[in-house]
Motif scaffolding. Structure first.
Motif, PDB file in Angstrom:
ATOM      1  N   SER A   1       0.824  -1.079   0.119  1.00  0.00           N
ATOM      2  CA  SER A   1      -0.133   0.170  -0.069  1.00  0.00           C
ATOM      3  C   SER A   1       1.014   1.196  -0.013  1.00  0.00           C
ATOM      4  CB  SER A   1      -0.970  -0.053   1.160  1.00  0.00           C
ATOM      5  OG  SER A   1      -1.339   1.344   1.328  1.00  0.00           O
ATOM      6  N   ALA A   2       1.898   1.326   0.897  1.00  0.00           N
ATOM      7  CA  ALA A   2       2.879   2.184   0.837  1.00  0.00           C
ATOM      8  C   ALA A   2       3.339   2.748  -0.490  1.00  0.00           C
ATOM      9  CB  ALA A   2       3.869   2.222   2.028  1.00  0.00           C
ATOM     10  N   GLY A   3       3.932   1.365  -1.180  1.00  0.00           N
ATOM     11  CA  GLY A   3       4.677   1.587  -2.237  1.00  0.00           C
ATOM     12  C   GLY A   3       3.601   2.206  -3.393  1.00  0.00           C
ATOM     13  N   LEU A   4       2.315   1.494  -3.561  1.00  0.00           N
ATOM     14  CA  LEU A   4       1.360   2.248  -4.330  1.00  0.00           C
ATOM     15  C   LEU A   4       1.019   3.628  -4.185  1.00  0.00           C
ATOM     16  CD1 LEU A   4      -1.263  -0.887  -4.528  1.00  0.00           C
ATOM     17  CD2 LEU A   4       0.299  -0.102  -6.376  1.00  0.00           C
ATOM     18  N   GLN A   5       1.107   4.099  -2.935  1.00  0.00           N
ATOM     19  CA  GLN A   5       0.869   5.446  -2.738  1.00  0.00           C
ATOM     20  C   GLN A   5       1.471   6.606  -3.289  1.00  0.00           C
ATOM     21  OE1 GLN A   5       0.482   6.074   1.543  1.00  0.00           O
ATOM     22  NE2 GLN A   5       0.265   8.154   1.454  1.00  0.00           N
ATOM     23  N   VAL A   6       2.723   6.066  -3.585  1.00  0.00           N
ATOM     24  CA  VAL A   6       3.772   7.098  -4.046  1.00  0.00           C
ATOM     25  C   VAL A   6       4.269   6.726  -5.449  1.00  0.00           C
ATOM     26  CG1 VAL A   6       4.656   7.904  -1.762  1.00  0.00           C
ATOM     27  CG2 VAL A   6       5.935   6.057  -2.874  1.00  0.00           C
ATOM     28  N   ALA A   7       3.786   5.597  -5.927  1.00  0.00           N
ATOM     29  CA  ALA A   7       4.291   4.963  -7.253  1.00  0.00           C
ATOM     30  C   ALA A   7       3.854   5.591  -8.416  1.00  0.00           C
ATOM     31  CB  ALA A   7       4.042   3.425  -7.202  1.00  0.00           C
ATOM     32  N   SER A   8       2.699   5.988  -8.575  1.00  0.00           N
ATOM     33  CA  SER A   8       1.972   6.697  -9.751  1.00  0.00           C
ATOM     34  C   SER A   8       2.512   7.858 -10.184  1.00  0.00           C
ATOM     35  CB  SER A   8       0.563   6.599  -9.492  1.00  0.00           C
ATOM     36  OG  SER A   8       0.050   7.557  -8.631  1.00  0.00           O
ATOM     37  N   PRO A   9       2.632   8.262 -11.469  1.00  0.00           N
ATOM     38  CA  PRO A   9       3.508   9.509 -11.778  1.00  0.00           C
ATOM     39  C   PRO A   9       2.480  10.471 -11.031  1.00  0.00           C
ATOM     40  CG  PRO A   9       3.609   7.916 -13.385  1.00  0.00           C
ATOM     41  CD  PRO A   9       2.551   7.235 -12.477  1.00  0.00           C
ATOM     42  N   ASP A  10       1.335  10.554 -11.293  1.00  0.00           N
ATOM     43  CA  ASP A  10       0.327  11.496 -10.775  1.00  0.00           C
ATOM     44  C   ASP A  10       0.436  11.857  -9.574  1.00  0.00           C
ATOM     45  OD1 ASP A  10      -0.987   9.036 -11.118  1.00  0.00           O
ATOM     46  OD2 ASP A  10      -2.439  10.179 -10.013  1.00  0.00           O
ATOM     47  N   ASP A  11       0.428  10.996  -8.569  1.00  0.00           N
ATOM     48  CA  ASP A  11       0.745  11.217  -7.162  1.00  0.00           C
ATOM     49  C   ASP A  11       2.105  11.867  -6.918  1.00  0.00           C
ATOM     50  OD1 ASP A  11      -1.700  10.447  -6.546  1.00  0.00           O
ATOM     51  OD2 ASP A  11      -1.327   8.518  -5.703  1.00  0.00           O
ATOM     52  N   LEU A  12       3.190  11.392  -7.761  1.00  0.00           N
ATOM     53  CA  LEU A  12       4.592  12.010  -7.316  1.00  0.00           C
ATOM     54  C   LEU A  12       4.560  13.276  -7.661  1.00  0.00           C
ATOM     55  CD1 LEU A  12       6.724   9.073  -8.942  1.00  0.00           C
ATOM     56  CD2 LEU A  12       6.855   9.781  -6.380  1.00  0.00           C
ATOM     57  N   PHE A  13       3.955  13.697  -8.682  1.00  0.00           N
ATOM     58  CA  PHE A  13       4.028  15.265  -9.081  1.00  0.00           C
ATOM     59  C   PHE A  13       3.178  15.902  -7.947  1.00  0.00           C
ATOM     60  CE2 PHE A  13       4.748  13.902 -13.774  1.00  0.00           C
ATOM     61  CZ  PHE A  13       5.768  14.692 -13.863  1.00  0.00           C
ATOM     62  N   LEU A  14       2.094  15.475  -7.649  1.00  0.00           N
ATOM     63  CA  LEU A  14       1.244  16.120  -6.459  1.00  0.00           C
ATOM     64  C   LEU A  14       2.152  16.098  -5.216  1.00  0.00           C
ATOM     65  CD1 LEU A  14      -2.026  14.639  -7.291  1.00  0.00           C
ATOM     66  CD2 LEU A  14      -1.413  17.085  -7.407  1.00  0.00           C
ATOM     67  N   PHE A  15       2.765  15.130  -4.834  1.00  0.00           N
ATOM     68  CA  PHE A  15       3.714  15.174  -3.512  1.00  0.00           C
ATOM     69  C   PHE A  15       4.749  16.480  -4.025  1.00  0.00           C
ATOM     70  CE2 PHE A  15       2.365  10.918  -2.319  1.00  0.00           C
ATOM     71  CZ  PHE A  15       2.099  11.055  -1.117  1.00  0.00           C
ATOM     72  N   ALA A  16       5.482  16.096  -4.991  1.00  0.00           N
ATOM     73  CA  ALA A  16       6.551  17.230  -5.639  1.00  0.00           C
ATOM     74  C   ALA A  16       6.035  18.743  -5.416  1.00  0.00           C
ATOM     75  CB  ALA A  16       7.032  16.968  -6.864  1.00  0.00           C
ATOM     76  N   LYS A  17       4.758  18.755  -6.128  1.00  0.00           N
ATOM     77  CA  LYS A  17       3.967  20.310  -6.185  1.00  0.00           C
ATOM     78  C   LYS A  17       3.763  20.718  -4.652  1.00  0.00           C
ATOM     79  CE  LYS A  17       1.666  23.685  -7.840  1.00  0.00           C
ATOM     80  NZ  LYS A  17       2.568  24.939  -8.206  1.00  0.00           N
ATOM     81  N   SER A  18       3.452  19.705  -3.786  1.00  0.00           N
ATOM     82  CA  SER A  18       3.366  20.232  -2.384  1.00  0.00           C
ATOM     83  C   SER A  18       4.307  20.604  -1.836  1.00  0.00           C
ATOM     84  CB  SER A  18       2.523  19.079  -1.658  1.00  0.00           C
ATOM     85  OG  SER A  18       1.321  18.586  -2.138  1.00  0.00           O
ATOM     86  N   ALA A  19       5.446  19.989  -1.998  1.00  0.00           N
ATOM     87  CA  ALA A  19       6.758  20.191  -1.214  1.00  0.00           C
ATOM     88  C   ALA A  19       7.183  21.456  -2.093  1.00  0.00           C
ATOM     89  CB  ALA A  19       8.081  19.105  -1.857  1.00  0.00           C
ATOM     90  N   SER A  20       7.190  21.791  -3.065  1.00  0.00           N
ATOM     91  CA  SER A  20       7.373  22.952  -3.965  1.00  0.00           C
ATOM     92  C   SER A  20       6.688  24.319  -3.225  1.00  0.00           C
ATOM     93  CB  SER A  20       7.387  22.862  -5.490  1.00  0.00           C
ATOM     94  OG  SER A  20       6.114  23.059  -5.740  1.00  0.00           O
ATOM     95  N   SER A  21       5.435  23.956  -2.878  1.00  0.00           N
ATOM     96  CA  SER A  21       4.610  24.967  -2.447  1.00  0.00           C
ATOM     97  C   SER A  21       5.296  25.497  -1.011  1.00  0.00           C
ATOM     98  CB  SER A  21       3.271  24.624  -2.343  1.00  0.00           C
ATOM     99  OG  SER A  21       2.687  24.549  -3.580  1.00  0.00           O
ATOM    100  N   LEU A  22       5.515  24.491  -0.235  1.00  0.00           N
ATOM    101  CA  LEU A  22       6.353  24.839   0.739  1.00  0.00           C
ATOM    102  C   LEU A  22       7.659  25.479   0.674  1.00  0.00           C
ATOM    103  CD1 LEU A  22       5.455  21.522   2.918  1.00  0.00           C
ATOM    104  CD2 LEU A  22       4.483  23.624   3.352  1.00  0.00           C
ATOM    105  N   LEU A  23       8.461  25.033  -0.052  1.00  0.00           N
ATOM    106  CA  LEU A  23       9.689  25.556  -0.343  1.00  0.00           C
ATOM    107  C   LEU A  23       9.490  27.076  -0.743  1.00  0.00           C
ATOM    108  CD1 LEU A  23      11.670  22.931  -2.097  1.00  0.00           C
ATOM    109  CD2 LEU A  23      12.194  23.356   0.121  1.00  0.00           C
ATOM    110  N   SER A  24       8.628  27.343  -1.576  1.00  0.00           N
ATOM    111  CA  SER A  24       8.293  28.796  -2.099  1.00  0.00           C
ATOM    112  C   SER A  24       7.884  29.645  -0.937  1.00  0.00           C
ATOM    113  CB  SER A  24       7.595  28.707  -3.326  1.00  0.00           C
ATOM    114  OG  SER A  24       6.200  28.324  -2.997  1.00  0.00           O
TER     115      SER A  24
END
Length: 228
Positions: free
Chosen positions: A126-149
């Protein structure tokens, strides 16, 4: 911490959390033996995975000293890539729903096999599937980028990460808390009906949410190009 930042994190967290596969797995766990124990561990694993993913992305971002201001190449490129990935996912889900007609989607047939696995293995998959799909990876990255900015301090970043993780798990926490507070006698029939509706409409809703987020991120990317 600004309202806009919290709104963005909440939107991205809800989009990640709206996973019919994970919600379906949780409902099956709650309808099976030891529902609170197994369901509680499932939700805890989701929370830990979401928090760890954001923490790792923030660590990498700080380590590389990435510029994530609006209009920067990093953020604009991420917005446009995420918009393309989400648009592709949304169109795919909507087309698949039309092809399948009224029958349940194919992924629902695998859930019973997942639930039959030992719980540690199920949580790891389940944890692997949670971060495996490209769309979820983009959303995680976008969330982190919002925090960085946003240029927050470490304490505020930890708080924002916790809020993001809780929001992303909200659709899983609701049925778990309802079962805990209302009891199995009242909630099990409702959970069974919820499972049937999820199996029937999950792909359609994922498609619509993905297209809506793609439009938003595409607009953000175009605004970034104008500012660059």
């Amino acid at each position: 911490m600004s309202t806009n930042l919290l709104g963005e994190l909440s939107a991205f967290g809800l989009a990640i959390g709206f996973s019919p596969l994970h919600i379906g797995l949780l409902l099956l766990l709650l309808l099976g033996p030891k529902p609170l124990q197994r369901g509680g561990l499932f939700v805890a694993a989701w929370l830990a995975t979401a928090a760890l993913a954001i923490t790792l992305l923030l660590t990498v971002g700080h380590g590389l000293l990435l510029s994530m201001d609006k209009g920067s190449d990093h953020l604009t490129g991420l917005d446009l890539l995420a918009a393309g990935a989400l648009l592709g996912l949304g169109v795919k889900e909507l087309l698949n729903k039309n092809k399948e007609g009224a029958g349940p989607p194919g992924w629902t047939r695998r859930l019973d096999q997942f639930c039959a696995m030992p719980l540690p293995l199920l949580l790891a998959i389940s944890a692997g599937l949670q971060v495996a799909s490209p769309d979820d990876l983009f959303l995680f990255a976008k969330s982190a980028s919002s925090l960085l900015s946003a240029g927050l301090g470490r304490g505020q970043e930890l708080l924002a990460t916790g809020i993001f993780s809780l929001v992303s798990a909200s659709l899983l926490l609701l049925p778990l808390l309802a079962l805990l507070l209302a009891g199995p006698e009242r909630m099990l029939p409702l959970l069974e009906r919820g499972k049937q509706r999820l199996f029937a409409k999950g792909d359609l809703l994922v498609g619509l949410v993905s297209v809506a987020l793609a439009v938003y991120l595409g607009w953000q990317g175009i605004e970034g190009l104008r500012l660059a």
